[in-house]
Write a protein that holds these residues in place. Sequence first.
Motif, PDB file in Angstrom:
ATOM      1  N   TYR A 178       2.503  -6.565   5.651  1.00 36.76           N
ATOM      2  CA  TYR A 178       2.184  -6.024   6.976  1.00 36.76           C
ATOM      3  C   TYR A 178       2.691  -7.020   8.004  1.00 36.76           C
ATOM      4  CZ  TYR A 178      -1.137  -4.582  10.765  1.00 36.76           C
ATOM      5  OH  TYR A 178      -1.737  -4.170  11.934  1.00 36.76           O
ATOM      6  N   SER A 179       3.327  -6.520   9.036  1.00 39.62           N
ATOM      7  CA  SER A 179       3.820  -7.415  10.072  1.00 39.62           C
ATOM      8  C   SER A 179       4.068  -6.607  11.342  1.00 39.62           C
ATOM      9  CB  SER A 179       5.095  -8.117   9.603  1.00 39.62           C
ATOM     10  OG  SER A 179       5.489  -9.115  10.517  1.00 39.62           O
ATOM     11  N   THR A 180       4.685  -7.238  12.314  1.00 35.94           N
ATOM     12  CA  THR A 180       4.972  -6.570  13.582  1.00 35.94           C
ATOM     13  C   THR A 180       6.464  -6.620  13.869  1.00 35.94           C
ATOM     14  OG1 THR A 180       4.780  -8.514  14.982  1.00 35.94           O
ATOM     15  CG2 THR A 180       2.749  -7.384  14.425  1.00 35.94           C
ATOM     16  N   ASP A 181       6.899  -5.735  14.748  1.00 36.15           N
ATOM     17  CA  ASP A 181       8.314  -5.765  15.114  1.00 36.15           C
ATOM     18  C   ASP A 181       8.560  -6.900  16.118  1.00 36.15           C
ATOM     19  OD1 ASP A 181       8.415  -2.968  17.507  1.00 36.15           O
ATOM     20  OD2 ASP A 181       7.252  -4.815  17.479  1.00 36.15           O
ATOM     21  N   SER A 182       9.797  -7.078  16.495  1.00 35.50           N
ATOM     22  CA  SER A 182      10.163  -8.227  17.322  1.00 35.50           C
ATOM     23  C   SER A 182       9.523  -8.171  18.703  1.00 35.50           C
ATOM     24  CB  SER A 182      11.688  -8.325  17.463  1.00 35.50           C
ATOM     25  OG  SER A 182      12.209  -7.113  17.954  1.00 35.50           O
ATOM     26  N   SER A 183       9.214  -6.969  19.194  1.00 33.38           N
ATOM     27  CA  SER A 183       8.583  -6.836  20.504  1.00 33.38           C
ATOM     28  C   SER A 183       7.069  -6.981  20.434  1.00 33.38           C
ATOM     29  CB  SER A 183       8.934  -5.482  21.119  1.00 33.38           C
ATOM     30  OG  SER A 183       8.347  -4.448  20.358  1.00 33.38           O
ATOM     31  N   ASP A 184       6.525  -7.070  19.244  1.00 33.77           N
ATOM     32  CA  ASP A 184       5.088  -7.213  19.000  1.00 33.77           C
ATOM     33  C   ASP A 184       4.301  -5.987  19.428  1.00 33.77           C
ATOM     34  OD1 ASP A 184       2.405  -9.521  19.803  1.00 33.77           O
ATOM     35  OD2 ASP A 184       3.078  -8.766  17.848  1.00 33.77           O
ATOM     36  N   ASP A 185       4.969  -4.834  19.565  1.00 35.04           N
ATOM     37  CA  ASP A 185       4.275  -3.603  19.925  1.00 35.04           C
ATOM     38  C   ASP A 185       3.900  -2.768  18.710  1.00 35.04           C
ATOM     39  OD1 ASP A 185       6.361  -3.076  22.844  1.00 35.04           O
ATOM     40  OD2 ASP A 185       4.460  -4.159  22.604  1.00 35.04           O
ATOM     41  N   GLN A 186       4.784  -2.722  17.752  1.00 35.08           N
ATOM     42  CA  GLN A 186       4.588  -1.867  16.594  1.00 35.08           C
ATOM     43  C   GLN A 186       4.218  -2.692  15.374  1.00 35.08           C
ATOM     44  OE1 GLN A 186       5.217   1.767  16.402  1.00 35.08           O
ATOM     45  NE2 GLN A 186       4.839   1.389  18.579  1.00 35.08           N
ATOM     46  N   ARG A 187       3.141  -2.268  14.714  1.00 37.70           N
ATOM     47  CA  ARG A 187       2.806  -2.856  13.424  1.00 37.70           C
ATOM     48  C   ARG A 187       3.392  -1.968  12.342  1.00 37.70           C
ATOM     49  NH1 ARG A 187       1.282  -5.818  17.629  1.00 37.70           N
ATOM     50  NH2 ARG A 187      -0.618  -7.047  17.303  1.00 37.70           N
ATOM     51  N   VAL A 188       3.644  -2.553  11.193  1.00 36.16           N
ATOM     52  CA  VAL A 188       4.221  -1.754  10.119  1.00 36.16           C
ATOM     53  C   VAL A 188       3.793  -2.311   8.769  1.00 36.16           C
ATOM     54  CG1 VAL A 188       6.367  -3.081  10.044  1.00 36.16           C
ATOM     55  CG2 VAL A 188       6.364  -0.713   9.286  1.00 36.16           C
ATOM     56  N   PHE A 189       3.618  -1.425   7.807  1.00 35.30           N
ATOM     57  CA  PHE A 189       3.365  -1.807   6.424  1.00 35.30           C
ATOM     58  C   PHE A 189       4.634  -1.611   5.607  1.00 35.30           C
ATOM     59  CE2 PHE A 189      -1.176  -2.474   6.193  1.00 35.30           C
ATOM     60  CZ  PHE A 189      -1.673  -1.765   7.270  1.00 35.30           C
ATOM     61  N   GLY A 190       4.802  -2.457   4.617  1.00 31.79           N
ATOM     62  CA  GLY A 190       5.821  -2.194   3.625  1.00 31.79           C
ATOM     63  C   GLY A 190       5.403  -0.994   2.787  1.00 31.79           C
TER      64      GLY A 190
ATOM     65  N   VAL B  38      -5.394   2.884  10.642  1.00 32.95           N
ATOM     66  CA  VAL B  38      -4.403   2.951   9.572  1.00 32.95           C
ATOM     67  C   VAL B  38      -4.738   4.166   8.730  1.00 32.95           C
ATOM     68  CG1 VAL B  38      -3.481   1.775   7.517  1.00 32.95           C
ATOM     69  CG2 VAL B  38      -4.144   0.435   9.541  1.00 32.95           C
ATOM     70  N   ARG B  39      -3.742   4.861   8.229  1.00 32.88           N
ATOM     71  CA  ARG B  39      -4.020   6.020   7.391  1.00 32.88           C
ATOM     72  C   ARG B  39      -3.261   5.946   6.076  1.00 32.88           C
ATOM     73  NH1 ARG B  39      -1.111  10.975  10.774  1.00 32.88           N
ATOM     74  NH2 ARG B  39       1.077  10.319  10.414  1.00 32.88           N
ATOM     75  N   GLN B  40      -3.749   6.715   5.127  1.00 32.57           N
ATOM     76  CA  GLN B  40      -3.120   6.760   3.802  1.00 32.57           C
ATOM     77  C   GLN B  40      -3.180   8.190   3.289  1.00 32.57           C
ATOM     78  OE1 GLN B  40      -4.891   4.220   0.734  1.00 32.57           O
ATOM     79  NE2 GLN B  40      -2.838   3.844  -0.061  1.00 32.57           N
ATOM     80  N   ALA B  41      -2.041   8.849   3.260  1.00 34.32           N
ATOM     81  CA  ALA B  41      -1.957  10.196   2.719  1.00 34.32           C
ATOM     82  C   ALA B  41      -2.191  10.150   1.209  1.00 34.32           C
ATOM     83  CB  ALA B  41      -0.599  10.807   3.035  1.00 34.32           C
ATOM     84  N   PRO B  42      -2.644  11.238   0.628  1.00 37.44           N
ATOM     85  CA  PRO B  42      -2.946  11.248  -0.820  1.00 37.44           C
ATOM     86  C   PRO B  42      -1.747  10.783  -1.644  1.00 37.44           C
ATOM     87  CG  PRO B  42      -3.773  13.237   0.214  1.00 37.44           C
ATOM     88  CD  PRO B  42      -2.979  12.529   1.264  1.00 37.44           C
ATOM     89  N   GLY B  43      -1.976   9.766  -2.473  1.00 36.46           N
ATOM     90  CA  GLY B  43      -0.929   9.264  -3.349  1.00 36.46           C
ATOM     91  C   GLY B  43       0.180   8.491  -2.664  1.00 36.46           C
ATOM     92  N   ARG B  44      -0.014   8.184  -1.375  1.00 35.50           N
ATOM     93  CA  ARG B  44       1.034   7.504  -0.614  1.00 35.50           C
ATOM     94  C   ARG B  44       0.592   6.113  -0.177  1.00 35.50           C
ATOM     95  NH1 ARG B  44       4.712  11.309   1.349  1.00 35.50           N
ATOM     96  NH2 ARG B  44       5.997   9.477   1.772  1.00 35.50           N
ATOM     97  N   GLY B  45       1.485   5.412   0.508  1.00 36.13           N
ATOM     98  CA  GLY B  45       1.185   4.071   0.972  1.00 36.13           C
ATOM     99  C   GLY B  45       0.437   4.053   2.291  1.00 36.13           C
ATOM    100  N   LEU B  46       0.171   2.835   2.760  1.00 34.00           N
ATOM    101  CA  LEU B  46      -0.527   2.647   4.026  1.00 34.00           C
ATOM    102  C   LEU B  46       0.436   2.886   5.193  1.00 34.00           C
ATOM    103  CD1 LEU B  46      -2.418  -0.651   3.138  1.00 34.00           C
ATOM    104  CD2 LEU B  46      -3.347   1.666   3.105  1.00 34.00           C
ATOM    105  N   GLU B  47      -0.082   3.505   6.241  1.00 30.19           N
ATOM    106  CA  GLU B  47       0.717   3.767   7.444  1.00 30.19           C
ATOM    107  C   GLU B  47      -0.093   3.356   8.669  1.00 30.19           C
ATOM    108  OE1 GLU B  47       3.171   7.395   9.649  1.00 30.19           O
ATOM    109  OE2 GLU B  47       1.499   7.863   8.336  1.00 30.19           O
ATOM    110  N   TRP B  48       0.447   2.444   9.455  1.00 30.13           N
ATOM    111  CA  TRP B  48      -0.187   2.046  10.705  1.00 30.13           C
ATOM    112  C   TRP B  48      -0.112   3.217  11.683  1.00 30.13           C
ATOM    113  CZ3 TRP B  48       2.007   0.990  15.669  1.00 30.13           C
ATOM    114  CH2 TRP B  48       1.153   0.317  16.563  1.00 30.13           C
ATOM    115  N   VAL B  49      -1.253   3.552  12.286  1.00 25.66           N
ATOM    116  CA  VAL B  49      -1.319   4.661  13.236  1.00 25.66           C
ATOM    117  C   VAL B  49      -1.199   4.159  14.670  1.00 25.66           C
ATOM    118  CG1 VAL B  49      -2.837   6.456  14.176  1.00 25.66           C
ATOM    119  CG2 VAL B  49      -2.685   6.102  11.684  1.00 25.66           C
ATOM    120  N   GLY B  50      -1.934   3.086  14.968  1.00 23.26           N
ATOM    121  CA  GLY B  50      -1.894   2.555  16.323  1.00 23.26           C
ATOM    122  C   GLY B  50      -2.965   1.508  16.512  1.00 23.26           C
TER     123      GLY B  50
END
Lengths: 115, 108
Positions: free
Chosen positions: B88-100, A37-49
């Motif tokens: 934080y949750s996942t999409d319907s296919s359960d492949d992608q996670r995402v944050f609000g 997960v990453r967080q750019a300066p001053g930004r929100g959380l972003e899932w990377v993989g």
Amino acid sequence: EVQLVESGGGLVKPGGSLRLSCAASGFTFSNTYMNWVRQAPGRGLEWVGHIKSKADGETTDYAAPVKGRFTISRDDSKNMLYLQMNSLKSEDTAVYYCLSSFDFWGQGTLVTVSS
Amino acid sequence: SYELTQPPSVSVSPGQTARISCSGDALPKRYAYWYQQKSGQAPVLVIYEDNKRPSGIPERFSGSSSGTMATLTISGAQVEDEADYYCYSTDSSDDQRVFGGGTKLTVL
């Protein structure tokens, strides 16, 4: 006690590469899906993989902005998670965290992409 | 791509109840998780699987989910609860996670 310790961050030029590591302890690493997960300066959380457990095929999924440039891998014998980042862009500048499943976070490592 | 939508900010007085919403099309089928992030610190899990509280998290933190909306409730918010909160949750296919996008909670 669960511990996740990231390392490998630093300053890199646009177009360059960097490899991040995450050392895990205190839980059964081999059974656990692991995320970056990453967080750019001053930004929100972003899932990377993420990378699934070996039992689930060690398959990987990536967010659209990094797909094709970043690669996640794991070494269960060493309880290590990796993030290989290629073709880096300025917008990849962020603190990078490893996240075990959904529960524990590391302290993060800063990656700065700048000329 | 899948998105989770949160209000940018919520403000309450100490002792009041704070509610932070998170909307997403896949939430009827996928769990929501909530994280608290204080300035300069790594996030901390406060609610998992919609409504479960990890050990060590105060009882004033609770979660619920109905339809396409998940909600984090802080009953009797304290000044120390001031932080950014992310679902934080996942999409319907359960492949992608995402944050609000995150919600800044102000308690004053």
